[in-house]
Structure formats: structure tokens, C-alpha cells
Design an enzyme around this catalytic site. Structure first.
Site, mmCIF file in Angstrom:
data_model
loop_
_atom_site.group_PDB
_atom_site.id
_atom_site.type_symbol
_atom_site.label_atom_id
_atom_site.label_comp_id
_atom_site.label_asym_id
_atom_site.label_seq_id
_atom_site.Cartn_x
_atom_site.Cartn_y
_atom_site.Cartn_z
ATOM 1 N N TYR A 170 0.875 -1.169 0.000
ATOM 2 C CA TYR A 170 0.000 0.000 0.000
ATOM 3 C C TYR A 170 0.928 1.240 0.000
ATOM 4 C CZ TYR A 170 -3.746 -3.288 0.692
ATOM 5 O OH TYR A 170 -4.626 -4.324 0.512
ATOM 6 N N CYS A 346 -8.865 -23.358 10.372
ATOM 7 C CA CYS A 346 -8.780 -22.726 9.058
ATOM 8 C C CYS A 346 -8.165 -23.746 8.105
ATOM 9 C CB CYS A 346 -7.872 -21.493 9.160
ATOM 10 S SG CYS A 346 -7.419 -20.764 7.576
ATOM 11 N N CYS A 363 -16.139 -16.776 4.447
ATOM 12 C CA CYS A 363 -15.259 -17.866 4.869
ATOM 13 C C CYS A 363 -15.950 -19.191 4.566
ATOM 14 C CB CYS A 363 -14.979 -17.741 6.363
ATOM 15 S SG CYS A 363 -14.099 -19.143 7.060
#
Ligand SMILES: Cc1cc2nc3c(=O)[nH]c(=O)nc-3n(C[C@H](O)[C@H](O)[C@H](O)COP(=O)(O)O)c2cc1C
Length: 369
Positions: A170, A346, A363
Site C-alpha cells: 500500500y 482454518c 469464509c
């Protein structure tokens, strides 16, 4: 077995109930005018109630040209302070502490969202989707001013501190990284020059808000590519931030270094370690910096296993560990680990990151975000 992880600590002068951090993860749940939404407050409430010590809330973008997406949360207007205050208070009511990440999307901004061409340290294309323009020195001063105003709003809203997003390419990261920064003025060249915009931002925030309001920096401890940030650069950058008055560092990365690669096939360059990466691949980057910089350091990157977290702390590679996607999937991760219970895992599919391109966070495992 997780004694250090659950020992209370102080980070950047802020008391934490343990050493677990939920790192900034954009949700895309804010309103299109940057206001905090009820859905966003509830998302963070759930994660704070899961026992985490510190939540670094997703970027509050610093001006209208700085948006990452249509649904970026905003810290560019005073009208956004009340929503931010509700969010900070909700997190604190659950026993966690709250920092706000501050960000200018720079070369990763979407011109269709911001109606301006994305800006960067220079015009080097790198991995960006759209052509970028190089910021003039006057524009840099404007950016520093907008960071200061955003930090001022964060403090007014009751956040315990701010994190400058100087990672992941960024705007601030585009200055730090020699992969992008080809400037020949005071803001390009050696580490000190490339760090000038971040140094000036830290100094300006401290000047306006005083030494007591914590300002931390998230940046790359390592970057792939011949010209990317290497350990000696990352150490020097950390020392520059320390000298400018930063209160802590959060070490992300773009790839893993040779020593980490021993015995592993070449891995894709990434800021978000995927299925193919080993566990905790960025922790050693933090460890190198920790030897030479006297600031508390957060390590991050695929730390999903409490034993990896504990080992990183025990070996002195970091002072806190950030657990991102694992807590995204199972907000009760800290409480469950502390109680010796199983967590919902996850699976590393990265649907979360891909979903943001379409709008809001999703998700595959946790359908109730
Ligand atoms: C969906 C998603 C959004 C993210 N958004 C941000 C962000 O806005 N700012 C930032 O600094 N990092 C962001 N990250 C990176 C995370 O903070 C973290 O560094 C990364 O996910 C690695 O940690 P983990 O393996 O524990 O998830 C994001 C990651 C994901 C998966």
C-alpha cells in the site's frame, strides 16, 4: 504448555490480558460512506469475546483517495468518529484492547472507487492492476497531514493506539520497498530516505498527540526479489522507526528467506502464507529485527498452532503473536486454547481474501461472519 502466550503483558504502553493479537483483516462490512456498520461491530465483538488480548481493527482509510475498496472503513471525517467510538468501546467491553490500523491504499487503490489514478512512491508497475502516478513532495506532506488527522480521530474515538500500515505494497510500503521506490529525491534511495515518509508521519502524530498515544508500524521484515527488503534493511528501518518514536513493530513479509526455504520447494511470493507454506514462516524475520531494535514486536503469518506461538515467544523472536485467519474462522480460538479445547480449523483455502474482491468477507468454514 502455553504459559507465555497467556501471561498478561504490556504492548506499546497498553496492558493486555495475553499475548495474542487479532491482526488487521479487512471485512468489507463498513458502509459505503466509510461509517462503521452494526455488522462490523458485531464481528469484532465476537472476536474480542473470544479472549484475544489486542485487536488491531482493519484499516481506517485516511482520505477519500486512500480507499482500498468501496466498503473501506473510514477515518477521514469527523462524522466517522462516533461509529469508531462504538466499535472501540465494544471491543474494550469484552476485555480486549483496540488499535486502529491507518492506511492509504496507494498503488493498490481502485480508480473506479476513488475516481483518481492510484498514487505510489513511483510509477513502477510491479504487481499492480492499474497504472500509478508518483506523489509530489507537496502531496506527500498532504498524506502525512491526513495520517495525523486520522490518528487524532482514532484517539478521540477511544482507540488505545494506531498502527501505520506500511506493509503489503500500500502507499507507505511502496515508499519503503526498493521493489517499487525508484525516486531520486529525499524520499528515495537508501533505507533512511525510503523511510522518510513513515518517519515524518510518526513524528507528526507524536507532535500533535503527544508521546503517550501509541503509534506502531507494520512493515515487511523480508521481501522476495533481488531488490526487496532484506534483513539488514528491515533492521535499519526498525531502528529508524524506533528513533522517530514508534512504540512497537508488527512484522509482516512478502515471501520467505533462503534459510526458511531449506528443504522446501520454491514457494509463491506472498504476504498471506497459503496452504503450501510451512507454519509460521515469517517468525524468523521478526526474530532478526528483535535482536537489534528495542521495541516490542508482533510476529504474524500462519501462526495457527499454539505450540508455534509459544515457541516463537520462548525463543525470543517476538513479544506477541498475531493470529489472523485462525481467529477469523474460530473467534473463540484464544479461550478454547487456554481451556485445552479443540478449535475449528482454518483450511487455508484463502476464500476470505478472494471474497474481498467481490465485496464483503466470506469464509468457507465459518458461514456466520
Ligand atoms: C481476508 C484478509 C484481509 C486482510 N486485510 C488486511 C488489511 O486490511 N491490513 C493488513 O495489514 N493486513 C491484512 N491482511 C493480512 C493479515 O493481517 C495477516 O497478516 C495475514 O492474514 C497472515 O496472518 P494469518 O496467517 O494469521 O492469517 C488480510 C488478510 C486476509 C486473509
Amino acid at each position: 504448555m502455553t504459559n507465555l502466550l497467556f501471561t498478561p503483558t504490556t504492548f506499546a504502553g497498553v496492558q493486555l490480558r495475553n499475548k495474542i493479537v487479532y491482526p488487521p483483516i479487512t471485512t468489507g462490512f463498513a458502509e459505503s460512506d466509510g461509517q462503521v456498520s452494526d455488522r462490523m461491530v458485531e464481528y469484532y465483538r465476537q472476536r474480542a469475546s473470544g479472549g484475544v488480548g489486542l485487536i488491531i481493527v482493519e484499516p481506517g482509510v485516511i482520505n477519500l483517495q486512500a480507499k482500498l475498496s468501496k466498503f473501506s472503513a473510514g477515518a477521514w471525517a469527523d462524522a466517522q468518529i462516533s461509529g469508531m467510538a462504538k466499535l472501540a468501546q465494544t471491543i474494550k467491553n469484552e476485555g480486549a484492547r483496540a488499535f486502529l490500523q491507518l492506511c492509504h491504499a496507494g498503488p493498490k487503490a481502485n480508480p473506479r472507487v476513488n475516481s483518481v489514478q492510484p498514487s505510489s512512491a513511483s510509477e513502477k508497475p510491479f504487481i499492480f492492476k492499474y497504472p500509478t502516478i508518483s506523489l509530489s513532495q507537496d502531496e506527500i506532506l498532504g498524506v502525512v497531514h491526513d495520517f495525523v488527522m486520522a490518528a487524532t480521530r482514532a484517539r478521540e474515538a477511544g482507540f488505545d493506539g494506531v498502527e501505520l500500515h506500511a506493509a503489503h505494497f500500500y502507499l507507505l510500503s511502496s515508499f519503503l520497498s526498493p521493489l517499487i521506490n525508484t525516486r531520486t529525491d529525499d524520499y528515495g534511495g537508501d533505507n533512511l530516505r525510503r523511510a522518510k515518509i513513515v518517519r515524518e508521519t510518526i513524528l507528526a502524530i507524536k507532535k500533535k498527540l503527544g508521546q503517550d498515544f501509541p503509534v506502531t508500524v507494520r512493515y515487511h521484515g523480508f521481501e522476495d526479489g533481488e531488490y526487496g527488503i532484506k534483513y539488514e534493511d528491515a533492521i535499519e528501518l526498525g531502528q529508524v522507526f524506533e528513533a522517530a518514536g514508534a512504540d512497537g513493530l508488527h512484522i509482516s513479509a512478502y515471501g520467505v528467506s533462503e534459510p526458511n526455504l531449506v528443504g522446501i520447494a520454491a514457494l509463491p511470493s506472498s504476504c498471506i502464507p497459503s496452504k503450501e507454506h510451512p507454519n509460521a514462516p515469517f517468525v524468523s524475520h521478526a526474530g532478526h529485527i528483535k535482536q537489534f531494535v528495542n521495541l516490542p514486536i508482533i510476529a504474524v503469518g500462519k501462526i495457527t498452532n499454539p505450540l508455534d506461538a509459544e515457541r516463537s515467544l520462548r525463543e525470543g523472536k517476538c513479544d506477541l503473536v498475531a493470529v489472523g485467519r485462525a481467529i477469523l474462522v474460530d473467534p473463540q480460538w484464544p479461550n478454547k486454547i487456554a481451556a485445552g479445547r479443540n478449535v475449528v480449523r482454518c483450511i487455508g483455502c484463502n476464500d476470505c481474501i478472494n471474497s474481498l474482491a467481490k465485496g464483503a468477507l466470506n469464509c468457507r468454514v465459518n458461514r456466520t461472519l
